[in-house]
Scaffold this motif. Structure first.
Motif, mmCIF file in Angstrom:
data_model
loop_
_atom_site.group_PDB
_atom_site.id
_atom_site.type_symbol
_atom_site.label_atom_id
_atom_site.label_comp_id
_atom_site.label_asym_id
_atom_site.label_seq_id
_atom_site.Cartn_x
_atom_site.Cartn_y
_atom_site.Cartn_z
ATOM 1 N N LEU A 1 10.016 70.827 -23.223
ATOM 2 C CA LEU A 1 11.216 70.210 -22.661
ATOM 3 C C LEU A 1 10.867 69.421 -21.397
ATOM 4 O O LEU A 1 11.323 68.285 -21.215
ATOM 5 C CB LEU A 1 12.269 71.295 -22.348
ATOM 6 C CG LEU A 1 13.595 70.755 -21.810
ATOM 7 C CD1 LEU A 1 14.308 69.915 -22.873
ATOM 8 C CD2 LEU A 1 14.510 71.885 -21.345
ATOM 9 N N THR A 2 10.026 70.026 -20.546
ATOM 10 C CA THR A 2 9.590 69.319 -19.336
ATOM 11 C C THR A 2 8.880 68.021 -19.704
ATOM 12 O O THR A 2 9.086 66.973 -19.080
ATOM 13 C CB THR A 2 8.612 70.203 -18.520
ATOM 14 O OG1 THR A 2 9.221 71.459 -18.311
ATOM 15 C CG2 THR A 2 8.266 69.552 -17.191
ATOM 16 N N ALA B 1 9.271 66.234 -22.435
ATOM 17 C CA ALA B 1 10.248 65.268 -22.940
ATOM 18 C C ALA B 1 11.014 64.619 -21.783
ATOM 19 O O ALA B 1 11.181 63.396 -21.733
ATOM 20 C CB ALA B 1 11.209 65.953 -23.912
ATOM 21 N N ILE B 2 11.460 65.438 -20.828
ATOM 22 C CA ILE B 2 12.261 64.904 -19.718
ATOM 23 C C ILE B 2 11.414 64.005 -18.822
ATOM 24 O O ILE B 2 11.844 62.920 -18.427
ATOM 25 C CB ILE B 2 12.895 66.062 -18.897
ATOM 26 C CG1 ILE B 2 13.930 66.798 -19.763
ATOM 27 C CG2 ILE B 2 13.558 65.528 -17.637
ATOM 28 C CD1 ILE B 2 14.495 68.044 -19.127
ATOM 29 N N THR B 3 10.178 64.459 -18.524
ATOM 30 C CA THR B 3 9.299 63.629 -17.690
ATOM 31 C C THR B 3 9.055 62.278 -18.357
ATOM 32 O O THR B 3 9.117 61.225 -17.715
ATOM 33 C CB THR B 3 7.951 64.341 -17.446
ATOM 34 O OG1 THR B 3 8.206 65.653 -16.998
ATOM 35 C CG2 THR B 3 7.127 63.587 -16.413
ATOM 36 N N THR B 4 8.769 62.300 -19.655
ATOM 37 C CA THR B 4 8.538 61.040 -20.363
ATOM 38 C C THR B 4 9.764 60.141 -20.269
ATOM 39 O O THR B 4 9.658 58.939 -20.012
ATOM 40 C CB THR B 4 8.222 61.292 -21.859
ATOM 41 O OG1 THR B 4 7.197 62.252 -21.964
ATOM 42 C CG2 THR B 4 7.791 60.015 -22.531
ATOM 43 N N PHE B 5 10.935 60.753 -20.450
ATOM 44 C CA PHE B 5 12.169 59.966 -20.374
ATOM 45 C C PHE B 5 12.311 59.313 -19.003
ATOM 46 O O PHE B 5 12.597 58.116 -18.895
ATOM 47 C CB PHE B 5 13.389 60.859 -20.657
ATOM 48 C CG PHE B 5 14.681 60.112 -20.626
ATOM 49 C CD1 PHE B 5 15.143 59.442 -21.758
ATOM 50 C CD2 PHE B 5 15.430 60.030 -19.458
ATOM 51 C CE1 PHE B 5 16.321 58.726 -21.718
ATOM 52 C CE2 PHE B 5 16.616 59.310 -19.411
ATOM 53 C CZ PHE B 5 17.062 58.653 -20.550
ATOM 54 N N LEU B 6 12.081 60.089 -17.942
ATOM 55 C CA LEU B 6 12.270 59.561 -16.592
ATOM 56 C C LEU B 6 11.229 58.493 -16.261
ATOM 57 O O LEU B 6 11.553 57.450 -15.697
ATOM 58 C CB LEU B 6 12.205 60.695 -15.560
ATOM 59 C CG LEU B 6 13.351 61.711 -15.665
ATOM 60 C CD1 LEU B 6 13.160 62.827 -14.656
ATOM 61 C CD2 LEU B 6 14.694 61.023 -15.454
ATOM 62 N N ALA C 1 11.972 55.332 -18.665
ATOM 63 C CA ALA C 1 13.349 54.866 -18.892
ATOM 64 C C ALA C 1 13.475 53.348 -18.697
ATOM 65 O O ALA C 1 14.311 52.707 -19.325
ATOM 66 C CB ALA C 1 14.314 55.596 -17.970
ATOM 67 N N LYS D 1 11.078 59.052 -7.304
ATOM 68 C CA LYS D 1 12.389 59.164 -7.940
ATOM 69 C C LYS D 1 13.201 57.877 -7.889
ATOM 70 O O LYS D 1 14.370 57.885 -8.221
ATOM 71 C CB LYS D 1 13.199 60.279 -7.263
ATOM 72 C CG LYS D 1 12.558 61.653 -7.366
ATOM 73 C CD LYS D 1 13.580 62.730 -7.022
ATOM 74 C CE LYS D 1 12.958 64.112 -7.028
ATOM 75 N NZ LYS D 1 12.365 64.479 -5.733
ATOM 76 N N SER E 1 5.795 63.216 -26.324
ATOM 77 C CA SER E 1 5.756 62.113 -25.381
ATOM 78 C C SER E 1 5.775 60.761 -26.111
ATOM 79 O O SER E 1 6.454 59.820 -25.693
ATOM 80 C CB SER E 1 4.502 62.224 -24.506
ATOM 81 O OG SER E 1 4.535 61.278 -23.493
ATOM 82 N N VAL F 1 9.414 60.147 -27.502
ATOM 83 C CA VAL F 1 10.382 59.767 -26.467
ATOM 84 C C VAL F 1 10.113 58.331 -26.025
ATOM 85 O O VAL F 1 11.030 57.521 -25.868
ATOM 86 C CB VAL F 1 10.330 60.741 -25.268
ATOM 87 C CG1 VAL F 1 11.240 60.254 -24.146
ATOM 88 C CG2 VAL F 1 10.733 62.145 -25.696
#
Lengths: 223, 108
Positions: A67-68, A70-75, A78, A198, B12, B15
């Motif tokens: 999950l981390t 996936a979220i890191t990749t998204f951020l 983006a 950020k 990765s 995504v």
């Protein structure tokens, strides 16, 4: 297709310099984290996103959760949502090339194709060349480890320089600079307020908002 | 086989490609793009390129001369040479060489 090979190659030379060096850096770092050639290849072939691949090294060695990851990749990635939005028209008639063009739409590829009217074969060649440079770089880095014969510190500025050139070129070719100014000002303000880790997402959101709020000024005299 | 790393890389990759593909999929088949997408398509590239320049310069720091002077001087050289000669290669080579000399020798 043939007549675009030379043009695409010449246009991507600056990207070659930057990608090979950054790719080597990535290969070296990944290798020192215990992931050899096969892993470097897999990541450069399937992910193909420079800063994310660097971030992945830390995530992998730290044993981050899926999950981390996936979220890191998204951020981190983006901003790529933006690229697609401005390439819909250009890639409309790309046919069978389209899936790859979309997959390989990196920052640097975007900076070349968003300004070009050369057509789908040229876009495809630029995308392929860029990914090949990146793969070659990461393979060299993975194989050589830290044995690089000269001091390359600062050579990654070539990518910064590429973006500055594209920005300058866009500036010289348009009368309306509102959007260009919004991009710089919103990013600087968000960087100062949110810090370098950020600021991208706030910057993207404020750019969108400002573009709509200032629509009247952004389309005036647009050519 | 290190399945943890395999799955991590797959996630990765998925995504990343999804982010790149979402706009194309969302507006697939529309003959006429919605006005706001059309507007963003025309104006965004200018703002994004500015954002990317700042993104590259994000680790600039004013604590030491070394943290800001090299990119300011080399960046200015890129702009000036580009306005003067309109050559992408020339500007990038000049700017990068200048930056490397500054960071490796001048502001060591």
């Amino acid at each position: 297709m043939k007549k675009y090979v030379k043009k695409a190659f010449i246009d991507t030379l600056p990207i070659m310099a930057g990608y090979i060096v950054l790719g080597i850096g990535f290969g070296v770092v990944l290798k020192s984290a215990g992931y050899g050639l096969g892993w470097a290849l897999a990541m450069s072939v399937f992910i193909f996103a420079g800063s994310m691949q660097y971030a992945m090294v830390g995530l992998l060695t730290g044993g981050a959760s899926f999950l981390t990851i996936a979220i890191t990749t998204f951020l981190v990635n983006a901003r790529h949502l933006f690229y697609g939005m401005s390439m819909i028209e250009k890639y409309k008639d790309a046919g069978a090339r389209k899936p790859y063009l979309i997959f390989a739409l990196s920052d640097e590829t975007y900076s070349l194709v968003c300004n070009s009217d050369e057509g789908r074969d040229y876009y495809l060649l630029v995308s392929m060349f860029d990914q090949i440079y990146w793969i070659i770089g990461s393979v060299i880095g993975s194989l050589l480890g830290a044995i690089i014969p000269f001091n390359t510190e600062g050579i990654d500025f070539s990518l910064t320089a590429l973006f500055i050139v594209v920005y300058t070129d866009q500036w010289l070719n348009t009368k309306n600079h509102v959007s260009a100014i919004i991009g710089i000002v919103a990013s600087v303000v968000c960087l100062v307020l949110c810090g370098s880790d950020k600021f991208l997402i706030p910057a993207m959101i404020s750019i969108m908002v400002l573009l709509f709020v200032m629509k009247k000024f952004c389309i005036k005299e647009e050519e | 086989m290190n399945w943890y790393a395999v799955i991590a890389i797959a996630i990765s990759a998925l995504v990343t490609v999804s982010l790149r593909a979402v706009p194309f999929v969302a507006f697939r088949g529309n003959k006429q793009l919605p006005a706001f997408v059309d507007y963003l398509g025309k104006t965004l590239p200018y703002a994004i390129m500015g954002m990317l320049v700042i993104f590259c310069l994000k680790s600039t720091s004013f604590a030491l001369t070394r943290g800001w002077a090299p990119q300011l001087i080399a960046g200015a050289l890129v702009v000036v040479t580009y306005v003067w000669k309109k050559s992408t290669i020339l500007s990038i080579v000049a700017g990068t060489a200048c930056y490397m000399v500054l960071i490796q020798i001048v502001f060591r």
